[in-house]
Design a protein around this motif. Structure first.
Motif, PDB file in Angstrom:
ATOM      1  N   GLU A 235       4.841 -18.844  14.645  1.00  0.00           N
ATOM      2  CA  GLU A 235       5.275 -17.541  14.447  1.00  0.00           C
ATOM      3  C   GLU A 235       5.547 -16.698  13.140  1.00  0.00           C
ATOM      4  N   GLY A 236       5.438 -17.727  12.182  1.00  0.00           N
ATOM      5  CA  GLY A 236       5.478 -17.847  10.482  1.00  0.00           C
ATOM      6  C   GLY A 236       3.848 -17.527  10.437  1.00  0.00           C
ATOM      7  N   LEU A 237       3.292 -17.398  10.477  1.00  0.00           N
ATOM      8  CA  LEU A 237       1.721 -17.471   9.530  1.00  0.00           C
ATOM      9  C   LEU A 237       1.605 -15.639   9.179  1.00  0.00           C
ATOM     10  N   GLU A 238       1.947 -14.544  10.395  1.00  0.00           N
ATOM     11  CA  GLU A 238       1.995 -13.257  10.092  1.00  0.00           C
ATOM     12  C   GLU A 238       2.388 -13.203   9.211  1.00  0.00           C
ATOM     13  N   ALA A 239       3.824 -13.254   9.591  1.00  0.00           N
ATOM     14  CA  ALA A 239       4.866 -12.995   7.717  1.00  0.00           C
ATOM     15  C   ALA A 239       4.107 -13.979   6.933  1.00  0.00           C
ATOM     16  N   LEU A 240       3.941 -15.091   6.902  1.00  0.00           N
ATOM     17  CA  LEU A 240       3.496 -15.075   5.513  1.00  0.00           C
ATOM     18  C   LEU A 240       2.743 -14.929   4.828  1.00  0.00           C
ATOM     19  N   LEU A 241       1.381 -13.770   5.691  1.00  0.00           N
ATOM     20  CA  LEU A 241       0.424 -13.370   5.120  1.00  0.00           C
ATOM     21  C   LEU A 241       0.889 -12.077   4.290  1.00  0.00           C
ATOM     22  N   VAL A 242       2.055 -11.707   5.149  1.00  0.00           N
ATOM     23  CA  VAL A 242       2.505 -10.203   4.427  1.00  0.00           C
ATOM     24  C   VAL A 242       3.158 -10.593   2.853  1.00  0.00           C
ATOM     25  N   VAL A 243       4.032 -11.403   3.077  1.00  0.00           N
ATOM     26  CA  VAL A 243       4.830 -12.195   2.157  1.00  0.00           C
ATOM     27  C   VAL A 243       4.011 -12.592   0.304  1.00  0.00           C
ATOM     28  N   ALA A 244       3.182 -13.213   1.293  1.00  0.00           N
ATOM     29  CA  ALA A 244       2.032 -14.094  -0.064  1.00  0.00           C
ATOM     30  C   ALA A 244       1.542 -12.601  -0.972  1.00  0.00           C
ATOM     31  N   ALA A 245       1.137 -11.767   0.554  1.00  0.00           N
ATOM     32  CA  ALA A 245      -0.013 -10.788  -0.490  1.00  0.00           C
ATOM     33  C   ALA A 245       1.004  -9.921  -1.054  1.00  0.00           C
ATOM     34  N   LEU A 246       2.220  -9.626  -0.445  1.00  0.00           N
ATOM     35  CA  LEU A 246       3.318  -8.754  -1.712  1.00  0.00           C
ATOM     36  C   LEU A 246       3.035  -9.814  -2.664  1.00  0.00           C
ATOM     37  N   LEU A 247       3.278 -10.784  -2.994  1.00  0.00           N
ATOM     38  CA  LEU A 247       4.103 -11.617  -4.033  1.00  0.00           C
ATOM     39  C   LEU A 247       3.017 -11.943  -4.938  1.00  0.00           C
ATOM     40  N   ALA A 248       1.337 -12.051  -4.122  1.00  0.00           N
ATOM     41  CA  ALA A 248       0.192 -12.177  -4.903  1.00  0.00           C
ATOM     42  C   ALA A 248       0.406 -10.860  -6.109  1.00  0.00           C
ATOM     43  N   ARG A 254       2.287  -7.780 -13.070  1.00  0.00           N
ATOM     44  CA  ARG A 254       3.544  -8.866 -14.150  1.00  0.00           C
ATOM     45  C   ARG A 254       4.498  -7.465 -14.110  1.00  0.00           C
ATOM     46  N   GLU A 255       5.139  -7.531 -12.792  1.00  0.00           N
ATOM     47  CA  GLU A 255       6.483  -6.450 -12.296  1.00  0.00           C
ATOM     48  C   GLU A 255       6.917  -8.099 -12.005  1.00  0.00           C
ATOM     49  N   GLY A 256       8.790  -8.543 -12.872  1.00  0.00           N
ATOM     50  CA  GLY A 256       9.077  -9.611 -12.685  1.00  0.00           C
ATOM     51  C   GLY A 256      10.086  -9.055 -10.748  1.00  0.00           C
ATOM     52  N   LYS A 257      10.916  -7.389 -11.029  1.00  0.00           N
ATOM     53  CA  LYS A 257      11.791  -7.314 -10.776  1.00  0.00           C
ATOM     54  C   LYS A 257      10.930  -7.169  -8.807  1.00  0.00           C
ATOM     55  N   GLY A 258       9.116  -6.974  -8.853  1.00  0.00           N
ATOM     56  CA  GLY A 258       9.183  -6.380  -7.311  1.00  0.00           C
ATOM     57  C   GLY A 258       9.328  -8.300  -6.780  1.00  0.00           C
ATOM     58  N   LYS A 259       9.255  -9.317  -7.570  1.00  0.00           N
ATOM     59  CA  LYS A 259       9.010 -10.391  -6.781  1.00  0.00           C
ATOM     60  C   LYS A 259      11.224 -10.829  -6.405  1.00  0.00           C
ATOM     61  N   LEU A 347       9.798  -4.007   3.472  1.00  0.00           N
ATOM     62  CA  LEU A 347       8.752  -4.375   3.777  1.00  0.00           C
ATOM     63  C   LEU A 347       8.600  -6.094   4.497  1.00  0.00           C
ATOM     64  N   SER A 348       8.725  -6.703   3.703  1.00  0.00           N
ATOM     65  CA  SER A 348       8.906  -8.675   3.926  1.00  0.00           C
ATOM     66  C   SER A 348       9.928  -8.925   4.889  1.00  0.00           C
ATOM     67  N   PHE A 349      11.426  -7.967   4.580  1.00  0.00           N
ATOM     68  CA  PHE A 349      12.349  -8.246   5.637  1.00  0.00           C
ATOM     69  C   PHE A 349      12.061  -8.076   7.243  1.00  0.00           C
ATOM     70  N   LEU A 350      10.882  -6.989   7.453  1.00  0.00           N
ATOM     71  CA  LEU A 350      10.547  -6.523   8.579  1.00  0.00           C
ATOM     72  C   LEU A 350       9.803  -7.975   9.513  1.00  0.00           C
ATOM     73  N   ALA A 351       9.117  -7.688   7.854  1.00  0.00           N
ATOM     74  CA  ALA A 351       7.528  -9.125   9.205  1.00  0.00           C
ATOM     75  C   ALA A 351       8.044  -9.963   8.920  1.00  0.00           C
ATOM     76  N   VAL A 352       9.015 -10.935   8.379  1.00  0.00           N
ATOM     77  CA  VAL A 352      10.463 -12.165   8.717  1.00  0.00           C
ATOM     78  C   VAL A 352      11.048 -11.805   9.847  1.00  0.00           C
ATOM     79  N   PHE A 353      11.434 -10.928   9.670  1.00  0.00           N
ATOM     80  CA  PHE A 353      12.293 -10.349  10.879  1.00  0.00           C
ATOM     81  C   PHE A 353      11.969 -10.641  11.969  1.00  0.00           C
ATOM     82  N   ARG A 354      10.789 -10.037  12.247  1.00  0.00           N
ATOM     83  CA  ARG A 354      10.532  -9.951  13.541  1.00  0.00           C
ATOM     84  C   ARG A 354      10.025 -11.084  14.329  1.00  0.00           C
ATOM     85  N   GLU A 355       9.614 -12.135  13.008  1.00  0.00           N
ATOM     86  CA  GLU A 355       9.040 -12.926  13.381  1.00  0.00           C
ATOM     87  C   GLU A 355       9.963 -14.141  14.204  1.00  0.00           C
TER      88      GLU A 355
END
Length: 489
Positions: A235-248, A254-259, A347-355
């Motif tokens: 269940e976590g793999l899809e949410a992980l793909l979203v979050v990891a892509a956003l963090l990368a 080089r936007e610290g606030k985004g993290k 977007l990270s909230f929706l991905a994590v909350f759904r899964e």
């Protein structure tokens, strides 16, 4: 004077002593408050206002999910009759014929009135709230019998009850086989569409297949730590793909606030998922929770898909190095504007909350059939594997050159957009919010493609849109190069 007293006593006897007098009880009081919605819907339907009638009836349906336990506790037969008539109302609205809708609403009103006036025996109570997988398979067999008799309304009611009961057994299924779980959710929607279309032979075949692959799972009485480990991984793999892509992405910009926004979305999604699990476990029964989990999964999936589509397009548009450098120069201190920072968190909230909602509800279905020690160890193993995958994605992703990074990220995000679209629409079909029309398409789990036109057409349109965007971008680049090379006259 004597006649007047006799008349009063007779009236009191008729009111108090009559077996059809309105009795007061928690179930009756609850249904009395919901009944006006049926009366209003019936009135609108009689005047030809079918969409308005359906809108009002939905209020009764939503209220029923909150009060059904009180009716169930007082009379199992009343509960079954009301559910059956509600299935007929749903089917009538599906046909969109005024006469059928009026007749179905009148039937529902009559059975409600029968319960309110104490005409049901209270000795036979509905005792099961959370059914077993064997009980669920029996529901499917019962529905199959109704399909073979070509009893369309009864068959639709039967599959509707099975879909409502799915939440009570899905944890048992997914803990043993993700493939069977996905097949079950697909087939329930397909069966409903086939029955509604009068395809009794097709519905019988799918029911047979569903009974066949679920039966071996019903014999399992316990789970291992590896069963528990596979749930967060799956269940976590899809949410992980979203979050990891956003963090990368924010690290590359080089936007610290985004993290910070991304991790805020992740933590909010996890906390809300846990809160939902506590509410379902300790306040509601699984049956009372009904189709809400499918609605949550459906709408969060659809909204996340829209945001992922925009994110994929934006990432693809920045794959040109000069465009990216120009974009950064237009920003004062940061590479990302405030609106986009907030959207990353959402977007990270929706991905994590759904899964997350799926994960915690699956664990509720497993918790009574596994030792606490194995459950905790299994979850830690699953989360550890997810953490390793996340680390590798972040390290490899950030080290990629700029153009390949944006191209790979846009492909991953677009893939998730297509999958979330299919999963979201399919969940809404499971909840009964959207209809389903069978399509001659294969079922492909990894992209959430189902044999349903309602979910497949949006996915096909997304792919066509992506192809057109790529062609248009290549044409625009080629045209710009030609303009630069061609001398001015």
């Amino acid at each position: 004077m004597f006649k007047q007293i006799s008349a009063v006593l007779l009236a009191l006897f008729l009111i108090v002593g009559s077996p059809t007098a309105m009795a007061s009880s928690p179930g009756v009081d609850s249904l009395l408050k919901a009944e006006p919605y049926v009366d209003q819907a019936l009135s609108e339907a009689q005047h030809g206002q079918l969409s308005k009638a359906q809108e009002i009836y939905k209020k009764f349906h939503d209220t029923w999910l909150q009060i059904e336990d009180s009716i169930k506790a007082e009379s199992g037969q009343a509960y079954s009759d009301i559910e059956s008539n509600m299935g007929q109302v749903d089917y009538a609205f599906m046909q969109n014929k005024q006469a059928s809708i009026v007749q179905a609403l009148q039937g529902l009103r009559d059975v409600n009135e029968k319960f309110i006036h104490g005409q049901y025996a209270t000795s036979e109570q509905f005792k099961k709230e959370n059914i077993t997988l064997s009980d669920f398979i029996d529901m499917l067999k019962d529905t199959k019998g109704k399909v073979q008799n070509h009893d369309q309304q009864a068959a639709l009611t039967g599959i509707a009850k099975a879909r409502q009961s799915w939440l009570s057994v899905e944890g048992v299924v997914v803990a043993q086989s993700a493939t069977v779980y996905n097949d079950s959710e697909r087939d329930m929607v397909t069966i409903n569409a086939m029955i509604a279309a009068g395809d009794y032979q097709g519905a019988t075949q799918v029911l047979d297949r569903m009974i066949q692959y679920l039966t071996p799972l019903a014999t399992k009485s316990g789970y291992t730590l590896w069963d528990a480990a596979m749930i967060p991984i799956r269940e976590g793999l899809e949410a992980l793909l979203v979050v990891a892509a956003l963090l990368a992405f924010v690290k590359k910009s080089r936007e610290g606030k985004g993290k910070g926004w991304i991790w805020l979305g992740v933590s909010s999604g996890l906390l809300l998922s846990i809160l939902l699990a506590v509410i379902v476990k300790f306040i509601f029964s699984s049956g009372a929770f009904g189709n809400n989990n499918s609605l949550i999964s459906g709408w969060t999936g659809v909204i996340a898909a829209v945001m992922l589509l925009y994110m994929s397009y934006w990432l693809h548009s920045q794959s040109n190095i000069s465009d990216w450098q120009s974009y950064i120069r237009t920003q004062s201190q940061s590479a990302l504007d405030t609106g986009r920072l907030v959207s990353l968190g959402i977007l990270s909230f929706l991905a994590v909350f759904r899964e997350g909602t799926e994960t915690v509800l699956f664990l509720i279905g497993m918790v009574n059939q596994i030792s606490l020690h194995n459950l905790i160890i299994g979850l830690l193993i699953g989360l550890g594997i997810l953490a390793i995958i996340a680390y590798l994605m972040l390290v490899v992703g950030v080290k990629l050159p700029l153009r390949p990074f944006f191209m790979v990220s846009s492909l991953i995000v677009f893939y998730l957009c297509v999958k979330f679209t299919g999963m979201g629409i399919h969940s809404l079909q499971l909840a009964g919010t959207l209809p389903s029309t069978t399509a001659p398409l294969p079922s492909i789990d990894w992209i959430a493609l189902y044999p349903s036109w309602q979910s497949a057409i949006p996915q096909i349109l997304l792919v066509l849109f992506a192809v057109l965007v790529v062609i248009w971008k290549k044409y625009a680049v080629k045209k710009n190069l030609q303009q630069k090379v061609t001398p001015n006259h």
